[in-house]
Write an enzyme that holds these catalytic residues in place. Structure first.
Site, PDB file in Angstrom:
ATOM      1  N   ASP A   9      47.680  11.802  -5.961  1.00 38.30           N
ATOM      2  CA  ASP A   9      46.800  12.421  -5.041  1.00 38.30           C
ATOM      3  C   ASP A   9      46.571  11.923  -3.816  1.00 38.30           C
ATOM      4  OD1 ASP A   9      43.521  13.080  -5.768  1.00 38.30           O
ATOM      5  OD2 ASP A   9      44.365  13.884  -4.076  1.00 38.30           O
ATOM      6  N   ASP A 104      47.158  19.374  -3.986  1.00 32.61           N
ATOM      7  CA  ASP A 104      48.043  18.304  -3.585  1.00 32.61           C
ATOM      8  C   ASP A 104      47.979  17.251  -4.927  1.00 32.61           C
ATOM      9  OD1 ASP A 104      45.277  18.314  -3.908  1.00 32.61           O
ATOM     10  OD2 ASP A 104      45.604  16.526  -2.164  1.00 32.61           O
ATOM     11  N   GLU A 105      48.073  17.237  -6.011  1.00 33.65           N
ATOM     12  CA  GLU A 105      47.819  16.355  -7.165  1.00 33.65           C
ATOM     13  C   GLU A 105      48.495  16.700  -8.071  1.00 33.65           C
ATOM     14  OE1 GLU A 105      43.722  16.264  -7.758  1.00 33.65           O
ATOM     15  OE2 GLU A 105      44.036  15.209  -9.859  1.00 33.65           O
TER      16      GLU A 105
HETATM   17  N1  DCP Z   1      40.079  21.322  -1.809  1.00 32.58           N
HETATM   18  C1  DCP Z   1      38.737  22.024  -1.165  1.00 32.58           C
HETATM   19  N2  DCP Z   1      37.165  22.604  -1.931  1.00 32.58           N
HETATM   20  C2  DCP Z   1      37.070  21.406  -2.665  1.00 32.58           C
HETATM   21  C3  DCP Z   1      37.743  20.571  -3.072  1.00 32.58           C
HETATM   22  C4  DCP Z   1      38.919  20.101  -3.078  1.00 32.58           C
HETATM   23  O1  DCP Z   1      39.269  23.682  -0.778  1.00 32.58           O
HETATM   24  N3  DCP Z   1      35.285  21.542  -2.846  1.00 32.58           N
HETATM   25  C5  DCP Z   1      40.920  21.842  -0.728  1.00 32.58           C
HETATM   26  C6  DCP Z   1      40.888  20.758   0.439  1.00 32.58           C
HETATM   27  C7  DCP Z   1      41.378  19.269  -0.377  1.00 32.58           C
HETATM   28  C8  DCP Z   1      42.495  20.041  -1.130  1.00 32.58           C
HETATM   29  O2  DCP Z   1      41.650  21.325  -1.864  1.00 32.58           O
HETATM   30  O3  DCP Z   1      42.631  19.544   0.722  1.00 32.58           O
HETATM   31  C9  DCP Z   1      42.312  18.840  -2.244  1.00 32.58           C
HETATM   32  O4  DCP Z   1      41.405  18.448  -3.024  1.00 32.58           O
HETATM   33  P1  DCP Z   1      40.958  16.742  -3.594  1.00 32.58           P
HETATM   34  O5  DCP Z   1      39.471  16.952  -4.030  1.00 32.58           O
HETATM   35  O6  DCP Z   1      42.025  15.978  -3.220  1.00 32.58           O
HETATM   36  O7  DCP Z   1      40.433  16.124  -2.092  1.00 32.58           O
HETATM   37  P2  DCP Z   1      41.197  15.829  -0.589  1.00 32.58           P
HETATM   38  O8  DCP Z   1      43.218  15.878  -0.156  1.00 32.58           O
HETATM   39  O9  DCP Z   1      40.893  16.356   0.717  1.00 32.58           O
HETATM   40  O10 DCP Z   1      41.067  14.021  -0.331  1.00 32.58           O
HETATM   41  P3  DCP Z   1      40.749  12.689  -1.083  1.00 32.58           P
HETATM   42  O11 DCP Z   1      41.894  11.818  -0.136  1.00 32.58           O
HETATM   43  O12 DCP Z   1      38.921  12.463  -1.597  1.00 32.58           O
HETATM   44  O13 DCP Z   1      42.049  12.924  -1.943  1.00 32.58           O
HETATM   45 MG    MG Z   2      43.546  14.814  -2.530  1.00 31.22          MG
END
Ligand code: DCP
Ligand code: MG
Length: 407
Positions: A9, A104-105
């Site tokens: 992730d 991203d996962e």
């Molecule tokens: N995303 C979004 N709205 C949300 C959650 C996520 O648009 N409510 C998008 C933005 C994030 C991406 O999806 O960058 C990936 O979600 P993640 O939950 O993996 O969050 P991040 O990668 O940003 O942070 P983390 O380090 O907690 O994984």
């Molecule tokens: Mg993420």
């Protein structure tokens, strides 16, 4: 041990890509979503911004109140999607099957490609190193004997983390004193139910198995298995971005005769479909409506249209098709968009590319949601943005159905 799974992730994905491409942002709180003076929410933010309490799905005004010194940027989905493809193709090298559950996962099945847990550990470190070297981005990686534990492991040391959970015993030892919601199948309602009999932690679950089964039935048994670290799901090769259509549907607990309720549930389904397509940078060229009547007779109607990028436009088309159908009791309703082109083939407007600017549609979506809140007497809009979870969508729709029944 019959499976070896890696879960990867990315850290603060959208924000990290922007910071990589503009080093002047490094070290500053960066918030991706809308700009403070616009309507909208936080898509994500970097860890610096999280220190101020900013998080995904938070209203942008609230984020600005907490962190006025932050840098606010619109998302660039086209770019994230391209990066995502690079990421997934790098990770795929290590797996016999990969399930890409977001841009991203991914879950990677490395059971056969690694052969041993030790070798899989090397894979995990190599994935981290190469993701940094080749794409300039950090990720968190979890290694475990099953999917649920691999996901827990990747979250354990975020950001830029690595953690492993070799056995079910290790999983249970790790989470035993944590809140029950650490188990992926526990949503808000299940948690409330468990709290009502004073079960708060995984330990409480394990200690009071009979009560859990009495309370939750077969779901309770699955939950107890998870608490013991047992998750038998397999990695299903899946690339959402390859989808030719995206749809969501719902089967009601009891047949629905109330077509106003059906229209309202279609709004939730449309929001979920629009969110998913947007997440993967996909654009449809038509809307499909699916209805199954109480006698199991199924009907689908579809309409080609370019205007199916927003929840409001998908909903409008679906409602129109619904209104032309015979008003018989309905057991299942679904909506989708088809002929997804992956965005590149279609001229996008600047608004679409830059995402969350104020459009007429987002205004009327807010209004439509506000209207639902009032008519159903609970905050339906609170769940928007989380409707990706099938279970939650189902619960909100059920709450709405029951409300209409006893109103
Ligand atoms: N995303 C979004 N709205 C949300 C959650 C996520 O648009 N409510 C998008 C933005 C994030 C991406 O999806 O960058 C990936 O979600 P993640 O939950 O993996 O969050 P991040 O990668 O940003 O942070 P983390 O380090 O907690 O994984
Ligand atoms: Mg993420």
């Amino acid at each position: 041990m019959d499976q070896i799974i890696i879960h990867v992730d990315m850290d603060a994905f959208y924000a990290s890509v922007e910071i990589r491409d503009d080093p002047s942002l490094k070290g500053r709180p960066v918030i991706i979503g809308s700009l403070p003076h616009e309507r909208g929410v936080v898509a994500t933010c970097n860890y610096e911004a999280r220190e101020y309490g900013v998080h995904s799905a938070m209203n942008i005004k609230e984020a600005y109140r907490l962190c006025p010194q932050g840098v606010y940027l619109h998302p660039n989905f086209v770019k994230y999607k391209a990066v995502s493809q690079q990421l997934h193709s790098l990770w795929d090298e290590y797996a016999s099957a990969s399930e890409n559950i977001a841009l991203d996962e991914s879950y990677l099945d490395v059971t056969d490609t690694a052969g041993t847990f030790e070798k899989a550990r090397e894979f995990a470190h190599e994935i981290k190193r190469r993701t940094k070297e080749e794409l300039g981005l950090t990720c968190s990686v979890g290694l475990a004997y099953c999917m649920a534990a691999a996901k827990t492991a990747s979250e354990e040391m975020k950001p830029n983390g690595y953690f492993e959970i070799p056995t079910p015993r290790d999983f249970t030892d790790l989470v035993i004193d944590r809140d029950v919601s650490v188990l992926y199948s526990v949503g808000k309602k299940t948690k409330e139910k468990l709290h009502s009999i004073e079960i708060y932690t995984v330990r409480d679950l394990i200690d009071r198995q009979d009560e859990v089964v009495a309370l939750l039935g077969s779901n309770g048994r699955i939950l107890l298995q998870l608490a013991e670290g047992i998750d038998e799901r397999r990695v299903v090769p899946y690339r959402p971005e390859d989808a030719k259509s995206i749809s969501r549907e719902i089967t009601f607990q009891e047949d629905v005769r109330d077509y106003t309720l059906l229209e309202d549930v279609l709004l939730l389904l449309s929001i979920s479909v629009a969110d998913r397509s947007k997440r993967y940078g996909l654009h449809g060229s038509g809307v499909v409506l699916k209805v199954t009547y109480s006698d199991m007779k199924g009907i689908t109607r579809s309409k080609s249209t370019r205007s199916c990028d927003s929840a409001v436009s998908i909903h409008k088309e679906a409602v129109e098709m619904l209104s032309a159908l015979k008003k018989r009791p309905v057991r299942l309703i679904g909506v989708g968009v088809f002929n997804l082109t992956g965005g590149r083939l279609r001229q996008m407007t600047l608004d679409e590319i830059f995402g969350t600017g104020i459009s007429e549609d987002s205004k009327s979506l807010d209004e439509a949601l506000e209207d639902l809140n009032v008519r159903y007497g609970f905050e339906v809009s609170k769940y928007i943005g989380k409707l990706d979870k099938g279970e939650l969508l189902h619960r909100v729709a059920e709450d709405m159905r029951v409300h209409r029944l006893y109103r």
